[in-house]
Write an enzyme that holds these catalytic residues in place. Structure first.
Site, PDB file in Angstrom:
ATOM      1  N   TRP A   1       7.458  -7.003  -6.941  1.00  0.00           N
ATOM      2  CA  TRP A   1       8.055  -8.235  -6.421  1.00  0.00           C
ATOM      3  C   TRP A   1       7.350  -9.427  -7.062  1.00  0.00           C
ATOM      4  CZ3 TRP A   1       6.256 -11.002  -1.526  1.00  0.00           C
ATOM      5  CH2 TRP A   1       7.166 -11.993  -1.138  1.00  0.00           C
TER       6      TRP A   1
ATOM      7  N   ASP B   1       2.629  -2.710   1.224  1.00  0.00           N
ATOM      8  CA  ASP B   1       3.597  -3.729   1.606  1.00  0.00           C
ATOM      9  C   ASP B   1       4.834  -3.004   2.137  1.00  0.00           C
ATOM     10  OD1 ASP B   1       5.202  -5.911   1.948  1.00  0.00           O
ATOM     11  OD2 ASP B   1       5.095  -6.615  -0.126  1.00  0.00           O
TER      12      ASP B   1
ATOM     13  N   ALA C   1       8.056  -3.844   3.758  1.00  0.00           N
ATOM     14  CA  ALA C   1       8.947  -4.969   4.082  1.00  0.00           C
ATOM     15  C   ALA C   1      10.348  -4.534   4.474  1.00  0.00           C
ATOM     16  CB  ALA C   1       9.034  -5.918   2.885  1.00  0.00           C
TER      17      ALA C   1
ATOM     18  N   LYS D   1      13.673  -8.422   7.591  1.00  0.00           N
ATOM     19  CA  LYS D   1      14.807  -7.656   7.075  1.00  0.00           C
ATOM     20  C   LYS D   1      15.381  -6.717   8.127  1.00  0.00           C
ATOM     21  CE  LYS D   1      12.414  -9.055   3.350  1.00  0.00           C
ATOM     22  NZ  LYS D   1      11.092  -9.701   3.402  1.00  0.00           N
TER      23      LYS D   1
END
Length: 393
Positions: free
Chosen positions: A124, A205, A207, A240
């Protein structure tokens, strides 16, 4: 200046899409979930939780530097299951998953200014922006195999085997952004085994939990590593899987080997929060807590999340069934997870898709597959085939 130019470019793409008068335009650039009508909806469970919280809330006073402990406690089981005892987990609420990533890197830099952070190739872009801003050395490890559309697992394991004490490895928990390529459970087992024998610190991470294979399934990698490695940093986003993008709901977890270290970690994380954003936002976190504290709302939320996940999978299956868009192989998209995928297109082709077909995506070729619907997939595939046929790869 570099960061400013990047942001201006992203804003320019968004503005160009907004101002484009063509009725058949397709937005595959903005990284948010969209339903078949092209809308990022408010989940019904979240809406009900907000209504209840509106009735219950009695003050808008700060919750504290670490946020509401009730939110953190409600989330820990969801994220970690029983992989780690609660007194080995330090938890801090953050402004979105990005705030949690920043907390992790800040804490690393404070503890060891000479730390090197190893990141997947690609990762990312904001990971790299934050690391560059903090002056932390970044090293890439092999990840995405562009020939197969899968993981270059042997290359990655070889790269990580050479890490030394003080190094940090950043892993995506699921639904890798930007490639959509994830590890299998067997590969996670191997990664956890390597990390358990290594002096490096893992940062995970997570997400997109729930948007790949399911809430439990998507937590497998994190929980496996957490169960075998004494110290792990976790950046988590609710933006999300709860659809709370503009409310910025995240959490930063530090898994410690010693419960006595937990208090010290919370103190340090709170001090960093004070310097970065002072107090975290609470409205979205309160909605999440209300959902998770009520069995019926939790069940409704999981049902809605499953529908989102199913729509993403349906789009991927339809793309994969097209097999090829000219020279562009779409079959790997069916094996990938989550909202994002990387197409083997260059910047000239991306520009042609925008100019000639009103299809907008990142210059890297990353697309948000949730921007596609059963009604526009054929248009997208045809345009991609035409552009690929008329320009060199």
């Amino acid at each position: 200046l570099h960061l400013s130019i990047r942001r201006q470019r992203q804003m320019c793409i968004r503005d160009s899409y907004k101002d484009d008068p063509r009725d058949d335009k397709i937005d595959l650039g903005v990284g948010v979930y969209k339903n078949p009508q092209g809308v990022t909806p408010i989940m019904r469970a979240v809406k009900e939780a907000e209504r209840r919280w509106w009735d219950e809330e009695t003050t808008k006073a700060y919750t504290g530097l670490a946020g509401d402990p009730a939110f953190s406690d409600a989330m820990i089981g969801l994220v970690l299951g029983d992989a780690v005892a609660r007194d080995h987990v330090a938890a801090v609420a953050t402004p979105g998953g990005t705030g949690a990533v920043r907390q992790a890197f800040d804490l690393i830099h404070m503890a060891n200014p000479q730390a090197r952070v190893f990141v997947s190739d690609p990762t990312w872009p904001n990971h790299l922006s934050i690391l560059k801003h903090l002056g932390i050395e970044t090293v890439s490890y092999r990840y995405f195999d562009r020939e197969t559309g899968g993981v270059d697992f042997d290359g990655m394991m070889a790269d990580l085997a050479g890490l030394r004490a003080g190094d940090v490895v950043l892993l995506h928990g699921c639904c890798h952004n930007p490639t959509g390529v994830d590890y299998t459970n067997d590969e996670w087992d191997e990664i956890a085994g390597l990390l358990a024998q290594s002096p490096v610190l893992p940062v995970i991470d997570l997400a997109y939990q729930g948007l790949g294979d399911g809430m439990e399934e998507d937590a497998y990698g994190l929980r496996t590593v957490a169960g075998r490695v004494d110290e792990v940093l976790v950046a988590y986003s609710c933006d999300k899987n709860f659809g709370l993008y503009r409310d910025r709901v995240g959490a930063f977890y530090v898994l410690t080997a010693d419960p006595a270290a937990t208090t010290r970690v919370v103190s340090n994380a709170a001090a960093l929060a004070r310097a970065n954003w002072s107090m975290p936002p609470d409205h979205g976190g309160a909605a999440v807590r209300v959902v998770l504290d009520d069995e019926a709302l939790t069940a409704q939320w999981l049902e809605e999340l499953a529908a989102m996940r199913g729509r993403i999978a349906q789009v991927r299956e339809r793309l994969a069934s097209a097999n090829h868009a000219g020279a562009v192989d779409l079959e790997p998209l069916g094996r990938q997870k989550g909202m994002f995928a990387m197409l083997p297109v260059n910047k000239e082709q991306v520009q042609m898709l925008r100019d000639d077909h009103a299809i907008y995506m990142a210059g890297s070729g990353r697309i948000n597959v949730a921007g596609l619907t059963m009604g526009n997939i054929d248009t997208f595939v045809s345009a991609l085939a035409e552009v690929a046929a008329n320009t060199p790869a």
